[in-house]
Scaffold this motif. Structure first.
Motif, mmCIF file in Angstrom:
data_model
loop_
_atom_site.group_PDB
_atom_site.id
_atom_site.type_symbol
_atom_site.label_atom_id
_atom_site.label_comp_id
_atom_site.label_asym_id
_atom_site.label_seq_id
_atom_site.Cartn_x
_atom_site.Cartn_y
_atom_site.Cartn_z
ATOM 1 N N UNK A 25 0.497 -1.073 0.142
ATOM 2 C CA UNK A 25 0.050 0.135 -0.532
ATOM 3 C C UNK A 25 1.141 1.418 -0.061
ATOM 4 N N UNK A 26 2.296 0.803 1.154
ATOM 5 C CA UNK A 26 3.090 1.946 0.612
ATOM 6 C C UNK A 26 3.496 3.167 -0.523
ATOM 7 N N UNK A 27 3.804 1.338 -1.375
ATOM 8 C CA UNK A 27 4.467 1.669 -2.836
ATOM 9 C C UNK A 27 2.761 2.051 -3.723
ATOM 10 N N UNK A 28 1.889 1.522 -3.881
ATOM 11 C CA UNK A 28 1.048 2.009 -3.831
ATOM 12 C C UNK A 28 1.059 4.013 -4.195
ATOM 13 N N UNK A 29 1.020 3.863 -2.804
ATOM 14 C CA UNK A 29 0.688 5.381 -3.338
ATOM 15 C C UNK A 29 1.693 5.910 -2.607
ATOM 16 N N UNK A 30 2.941 5.609 -2.757
ATOM 17 C CA UNK A 30 4.258 6.697 -3.303
ATOM 18 C C UNK A 30 4.251 6.574 -4.912
ATOM 19 N N UNK A 31 3.209 5.625 -5.807
ATOM 20 C CA UNK A 31 3.315 5.803 -7.337
ATOM 21 C C UNK A 31 2.539 6.867 -7.675
ATOM 22 N N UNK A 32 1.403 7.532 -6.643
ATOM 23 C CA UNK A 32 0.967 8.450 -7.259
ATOM 24 C C UNK A 32 1.309 9.780 -6.268
ATOM 25 N N UNK A 33 2.409 9.852 -5.524
ATOM 26 C CA UNK A 33 1.612 11.059 -4.808
ATOM 27 C C UNK A 33 3.758 11.212 -4.655
ATOM 28 N N UNK F 13 -4.319 16.075 -3.377
ATOM 29 C CA UNK F 13 -4.279 15.032 -4.239
ATOM 30 C C UNK F 13 -5.241 16.214 -5.267
ATOM 31 N N UNK F 14 -5.499 16.281 -6.760
ATOM 32 C CA UNK F 14 -6.773 16.255 -7.246
ATOM 33 C C UNK F 14 -7.862 15.509 -7.044
ATOM 34 N N UNK F 15 -8.718 15.149 -8.760
ATOM 35 C CA UNK F 15 -9.564 14.798 -8.083
ATOM 36 C C UNK F 15 -9.196 13.530 -9.298
ATOM 37 N N UNK F 16 -8.493 13.457 -9.918
ATOM 38 C CA UNK F 16 -7.992 12.489 -10.686
ATOM 39 C C UNK F 16 -7.142 11.580 -10.382
ATOM 40 N N UNK F 17 -5.959 12.157 -8.814
ATOM 41 C CA UNK F 17 -5.411 11.421 -8.301
ATOM 42 C C UNK F 17 -5.829 10.465 -7.186
ATOM 43 N N UNK F 18 -6.924 11.315 -6.991
ATOM 44 C CA UNK F 18 -8.107 10.342 -5.218
ATOM 45 C C UNK F 18 -8.195 9.245 -6.115
#
Lengths: 73, 73, 73, 73, 73, 73
Positions: A25-33, F13-18
């Motif tokens: 879950x950390x990796x998935x979050x970091x991919x986005x943020x 986070x943008x709507x798309x990122x969410x």
């Protein structure tokens, strides 16, 4: 920031699976943020007792969840 | 949606009472939202250790809560 | 004790329905725990933005929930 | 109102320290909000199992936290 | 670790008071846990809409809380 | 079961990122628990106001977080 909390029934996930939950879950979050936020990305796993989770008013045990997992294999 | 979480002190409610909490709170919620949402109405019961609940700075144990319940009977 | 938190999507429940949620969930809880605990029975309604709730990975809006409610009428 | 919840790893704080958490956080809150709200200021301590807390994807145990505390002494 | 979450009604605390909540609760926590944990001590303030907080089944608004604060002065 | 809640600061986070948060965290969870549980895997994103998140007693705004993200690029 962020703090990801995983609410689950005790006994469904093994200690090893809970380590995977933290990692994946950390990796998935970091991919986005972005990697810059990895150090401030927290994951907690909060478990309730088996039976203390209701769906549509029916209590769900760890055994019920495991049966759902196995039926699908 | 919705997810109803009941935060309580461990030892106050019996397993049977916790089943009632799941049933009765779900029924109360469904009365308002409609039967269509019953299947996506979740109730969890999250318990903290006896003593880990403070009111006005005073730690409250399961025994304290049971005494309040009995005094009123 | 207890603290009942209802997590929902903003826009699904009207102000009037939220008043009913507070009243009816409190009453359901008090039926189980006894009147002595009414004064320390709290209900909060925590709303997330429409779309910020996923089921099986699909974002759910207030409109989606209302459509589920109406389809069942 | 308010309800202060302290999320922590089981085994880091002793029973005595948890009593202090309840007292000191309540006092700090009441300093800001005024004494009139003391009776409706709640503190709960919600503990997750040792290892069920991840920072940057690394699982943290009660032992890891105690080592951080001692290294700094 | 720890993560302190303050649940409150929107409109009761000013931006300045919320800064104080962050500072004072962190300081109170660090007094107990030690300075080594300051950097991993998080405080969040989660606000629900005025009226979305029930005590004993009665909805509480920001105005009700402010009246309690003023009556005591 | 499970219910994954992501606590974040509004405006980061943008709507798309969410939408991506909902999809990717669900996928990561399902990889561990199995596809049978996808339909009962919920993700919510709960946002606090900018400034209502403290790390070590310092209030953090959405702008602070975005600056961290950009500094690392």
């Amino acid at each position: 920031m962020p703090h990801i909390n995983v609410n689950a029934i005790k006994g469904v996930f093994s200690a090893d699976q809970k380590r995977q939950v933290i990692e994946k879950l950390t990796d998935a979050m970091v991919e986005i943020e972005g990697e810059a936020l990895r150090g401030v990305t927290w994951v907690t796993i909060n478990e309730v007792e088996s039976g203390d989770w209701g769906i549509g008013g029916q209590a769900l045990t760890a055994g019920n969840v495991k049966a759902m997992q196995q039926a699908a294999e």
